[in-house]
Design a protein around this motif. Structure first.
Motif, mmCIF file in Angstrom:
data_model
loop_
_atom_site.group_PDB
_atom_site.id
_atom_site.type_symbol
_atom_site.label_atom_id
_atom_site.label_comp_id
_atom_site.label_asym_id
_atom_site.label_seq_id
_atom_site.Cartn_x
_atom_site.Cartn_y
_atom_site.Cartn_z
ATOM 1 N N GLY A 96 0.797 -1.219 0.000
ATOM 2 C CA GLY A 96 0.000 0.000 0.000
ATOM 3 C C GLY A 96 0.827 1.266 0.000
ATOM 4 O O GLY A 96 0.282 2.367 -0.095
ATOM 5 N N THR A 97 2.155 1.129 0.104
ATOM 6 C CA THR A 97 3.031 2.291 0.098
ATOM 7 C C THR A 97 3.116 2.880 -1.305
ATOM 8 O O THR A 97 3.343 2.156 -2.274
ATOM 9 N N LYS A 98 2.947 4.175 -1.390
ATOM 10 C CA LYS A 98 3.015 4.838 -2.688
ATOM 11 C C LYS A 98 4.437 4.816 -3.221
ATOM 12 O O LYS A 98 5.399 5.028 -2.482
ATOM 13 N N ILE A 99 4.580 4.536 -4.508
ATOM 14 C CA ILE A 99 5.886 4.531 -5.163
ATOM 15 C C ILE A 99 6.102 5.891 -5.807
ATOM 16 O O ILE A 99 5.352 6.277 -6.712
ATOM 17 N N SER A 100 7.104 6.621 -5.337
ATOM 18 C CA SER A 100 7.409 7.886 -5.991
ATOM 19 C C SER A 100 8.025 7.587 -7.351
ATOM 20 O O SER A 100 8.671 6.541 -7.531
ATOM 21 N N PRO A 101 7.833 8.453 -8.345
ATOM 22 C CA PRO A 101 8.433 8.199 -9.662
ATOM 23 C C PRO A 101 9.930 7.947 -9.591
ATOM 24 O O PRO A 101 10.456 7.069 -10.258
#
Length: 379
Positions: free
Chosen positions: A82-87
């Motif tokens: 669920g952790t957002k992946i930064s570009p």
């Protein structure tokens, strides 16, 4: 170009060789329609790939010949935790890009609008694998084409073209009569994997995709059925539009987040999900006119090879060498054939599962890139 045939693909995160294998081999068949692709975001696309796509984008749209349309997509992606992946992290962590070639769960903001306005909206759906979300793109793209257009949806990384898939004539799975992909009002072509090698129940992957999305009872019902590959589907504009709507609806309803669940949706729709009702179309007399044609492995326009890797394709009579002149299919004479042993398979899907074939295509790609660079410098 609304009046043209089209090939749709998700083409994110790959290097130039993959693009050249797909596009240049298709161009060499004499195909003169559109290729529509989703590619990496501008910040992540590789320099040589960007130059390659810009070259094709510079070709005037009113000219005959292949036309490549690339949509640079900014996905908002998340890890399974669920952790957002930064570009930036998406590129640093070895994923190739934040979508991880379709394996990450992602959202696509600003593709839809709020109500009937033109204001872009946030993606209302849960993050889902890009390999599943791609059907939303295919649905939207399909609406840009005329009813007379034919569309092929195909996986990008492992596909090589030998002849024009839209010119292929096959026997009808229902009647045995010779058919072509040029005259039918509405049809959807589906392509089986090799039934002698595998069925849904024998495949742990396909079993899990059906079970995850639909449960044990559905799996028991279809376990003995042939696997129909979701990575290769072809049909008329209407059929592809309705098929992709059905695929998106399955994703919305079943909430399956396993990568590959789109193949579960695909098989369920045909065997248990009333796909014919999703495709329903009527002519002026009110008759049903949309046919679903399921092609036995090795008898259609697409030859799916994944299940054929127990022994070399040459030993199985699938890869053959012919004495041919340079105008025929491949200059080296090595051809993947359909089950009749002589007809070149128009679309070779999953070619990288065979060591010899992979090496042959790698050599061809190197030559095709040289020829493209020569064409580029002459402009």
């Amino acid at each position: 170009r609304p009046d043209q045939n089209a090939v749709f693909a998700l083409a994110e995160g790959y290097d130039l060789n993959v693009y050249a294998t797909f596009i240049e081999s298709l161009k060499m068949t004499g195909y003169q329609g559109d290729v529509v692709m989703a590619v990496s975001s501008i910040r992540g696309i590789k320099k040589d790939v960007k130059e390659y796509l810009q070259f094709y984008a510079s070709i005037e749209s009113d000219k005959s010949g292949i036309r490549v349309i690339s949509y640079s997509i900014d996905w908002e992606c998340y890890k399974k935790s669920g952790t957002k992946i930064s570009p930036e992290d998406g590129y640093k962590e070895g994923r190739g890009n934040p979508t991880n070639h379709g394996f990450s769960d992602c959202k696509l903001h600003n593709m839809y609008s709020e109500d009937d306005s033109l204001s872009p909206a946030q993606d209302p759906r849960d993050a889902r694998p890009v390999a599943t979300a791609r059907y939303e793109l295919y649905w939207i793209w399909s609406r840009k084409y005329d009813s007379s257009s034919k569309i092929l949806i195909i996986d990008f990384r492992d596909t090589y073209f030998q002849t024009n898939p839209f010119s292929f004539a096959a026997s009808s799975p229902q009647t045995g009569d010779l058919i072509t992909n040029t005259h039918h009002e509405c049809y959807l072509d589906l392509f089986e994997e090799n039934f002698d090698a595998i069925n849904i129940g024998k495949s742990s992957y396909n079993s899990n995709w059906i079970k995850s999305a639909y449960g044990n009872d559905a799996l028991k019902t279809v376990a003995a059925k042939p696997v129909i590959c979701s990575g290769s589907t072809m049909g008329t504009q209407h059929a592809i539009e309705k098929y992709t709507i059905a695929m998106v609806a399955q994703s919305d309803e079943r909430k399956c987040k396993s990568v590959g669940c789109d193949q579960g949706f695909h098989n369920y729709l045909y065997y248990l999900g009333n796909l014919d009702e999703w495709l329903a179309s009527t002519n002026k007399r009110g008759e049903q006119t949309c046919d679903i044609r399921v092609h036995v492995h090795g008898e259609g326009a697409v030859n799916n090879l994944s299940a054929m890797r127990e022994s070399p394709l040459r030993d199985q009579g699938v890869l053959k060498t012919f004495d041919v002149d340079e105008t025929y299919v491949t200059k080296d004479g090595n051809i993947v054939v359909n089950s009749d042993g002589s007809t070149p398979s128009p679309v070779v899907h999953q070619f990288d599962r065979d060591k010899e074939l992979k090496g042959l295509i790698r050599k061809r790609t190197s030559q095709m890139l040289k020829e493209w660079k020569s064409e580029q410098s002459s402009r």
